[in-house]
Design an enzyme around this catalytic site. Structure first.
Site, PDB file in Angstrom:
ATOM      1  N   GLY A  29       6.225  -9.060   7.773  1.00 30.50           N
ATOM      2  CA  GLY A  29       7.076  -9.290   6.827  1.00 30.50           C
ATOM      3  C   GLY A  29       7.172  -7.884   6.029  1.00 30.50           C
ATOM      4  N   GLN A  53       8.234  -2.387  -0.967  1.00 27.29           N
ATOM      5  CA  GLN A  53       7.217  -1.660  -0.265  1.00 27.29           C
ATOM      6  C   GLN A  53       7.916  -0.471   0.375  1.00 27.29           C
ATOM      7  OE1 GLN A  53       6.226  -5.665   1.822  1.00 27.29           O
ATOM      8  NE2 GLN A  53       4.152  -4.680   1.609  1.00 27.29           N
ATOM      9  N   CYS A  65      -1.497  -7.243   3.787  1.00 29.39           N
ATOM     10  CA  CYS A  65      -0.351  -6.860   3.076  1.00 29.39           C
ATOM     11  C   CYS A  65      -0.364  -5.436   3.510  1.00 29.39           C
ATOM     12  CB  CYS A  65      -0.357  -7.102   1.649  1.00 29.39           C
ATOM     13  SG  CYS A  65       0.905  -6.582   0.900  1.00 29.39           S
ATOM     14  N   LEU A  66       0.794  -4.951   4.113  1.00 30.28           N
ATOM     15  CA  LEU A  66       1.107  -3.566   4.414  1.00 30.28           C
ATOM     16  C   LEU A  66       0.568  -2.701   3.218  1.00 30.28           C
ATOM     17  CD1 LEU A  66       3.891  -3.440   6.781  1.00 30.28           C
ATOM     18  CD2 LEU A  66       1.536  -3.550   7.471  1.00 30.28           C
ATOM     19  N   HIS A  77       5.010 -14.913   0.619  1.00 31.22           N
ATOM     20  CA  HIS A  77       4.609 -13.726   0.202  1.00 31.22           C
ATOM     21  C   HIS A  77       5.476 -12.762   0.039  1.00 31.22           C
ATOM     22  CE1 HIS A  77       1.108 -10.466   1.261  1.00 31.22           C
ATOM     23  NE2 HIS A  77       2.552  -9.797   1.142  1.00 31.22           N
ATOM     24  N   GLU A  78       6.655 -12.453   0.867  1.00 34.15           N
ATOM     25  CA  GLU A  78       7.620 -11.507   0.564  1.00 34.15           C
ATOM     26  C   GLU A  78       8.438 -11.789  -0.696  1.00 34.15           C
ATOM     27  OE1 GLU A  78       7.043  -9.185   2.353  1.00 34.15           O
ATOM     28  OE2 GLU A  78       5.701  -9.778   3.957  1.00 34.15           O
ATOM     29  N   HIS A 102       6.734 -10.358  -3.451  1.00 34.28           N
ATOM     30  CA  HIS A 102       7.075  -8.958  -3.466  1.00 34.28           C
ATOM     31  C   HIS A 102       7.901  -8.651  -4.425  1.00 34.28           C
ATOM     32  CE1 HIS A 102       3.855  -6.693  -1.296  1.00 34.28           C
ATOM     33  NE2 HIS A 102       3.762  -7.422  -0.234  1.00 34.28           N
TER      34      HIS A 102
HETATM   35 NI    NI Z   1       2.859  -7.811   1.373  1.00 37.75          NI
END
Ligand code: NI
Length: 170
Positions: free
Chosen positions: A45, A50, A91-92, A133-134, A137
């Site tokens: 995701g 990001q 998380c990236l 989660h997204e 963000h």
């Molecule tokens: Ni993340």
């Protein structure tokens, strides 16, 4: 290709603007580039923040059987299940950091797809978790905000290191 913004970059704390519905067809290229970046970094995701874009756009591909890649625009969580579960998230934007996060197991979500069609659907399992989660963000919330105080304390050194080395990302 987009580069992934790392913890410390102020853009990760910016709440995304809604995409005007009539402009949704214009973000196809952005969504495509977001998928490319997500796959390159082996994520499941990715939220627009990001990659430095402060709009309410999320791409997801859990690779589960029967699932397909999704673009989620202007999402709104309408309801949460009472039942919660704990699951180890990454998380990236936080390389090499993982922690158990408690979240509701199911959500009811309204969103627009990439064609500008509005949907209201219920999700559970891994997809519900990734969506939460997204969606965090795009509201400027990060998974460290959802960690237990103990997890955060144990990760403090790693987190400070990330923040110091990436706080000045343009
Ligand atoms: Ni993340």
């Amino acid at each position: 290709m987009y580069t992934i913004r790392i913890y410390g970059d102020p853009v990760l704390r910016v709440k995304g603007m809604k995409v005007p519905v009539e402009k949704i067809p214009e973000i196809k290229d952005i969504a495509e580039e977001m998928f490319r970046a997500m796959y390159a970094y082996e994520g499941i995701g990715l939220a627009a923040q990001q990659v430095g874009i402060t709009e309410q756009i999320v791409v997801i591909d859990t690779h589960e059987e029967g699932s397909s890649p999704m673009v989620i625009i202007n999402p709104d969580i309408l309801a949460y299940s009472e039942e919660e579960s704990s699951y180890e998230e990454g998380c990236l934007s936080f390389p090499d950091i993982r922690a158990d996060i408690r979240r509701p197991v199911a959500i009811k979500l309204s969103y627009y797809d990439i064609h500008g069609n509005e949907h209201t659907e219920e999700f559970d399992g891994l997809l519900a978790r990734v969506l939460q989660h997204e969606i965090d963000h795009i509201n400027g919330t990060l998974f460290i905000d959802r960690m237990s105080p103990v997890s955060r304390m144990l990760l403090k050194k790693k987190l400070n290191k990330l923040k110091e080395s990436h706080g000045d990302t343009p």
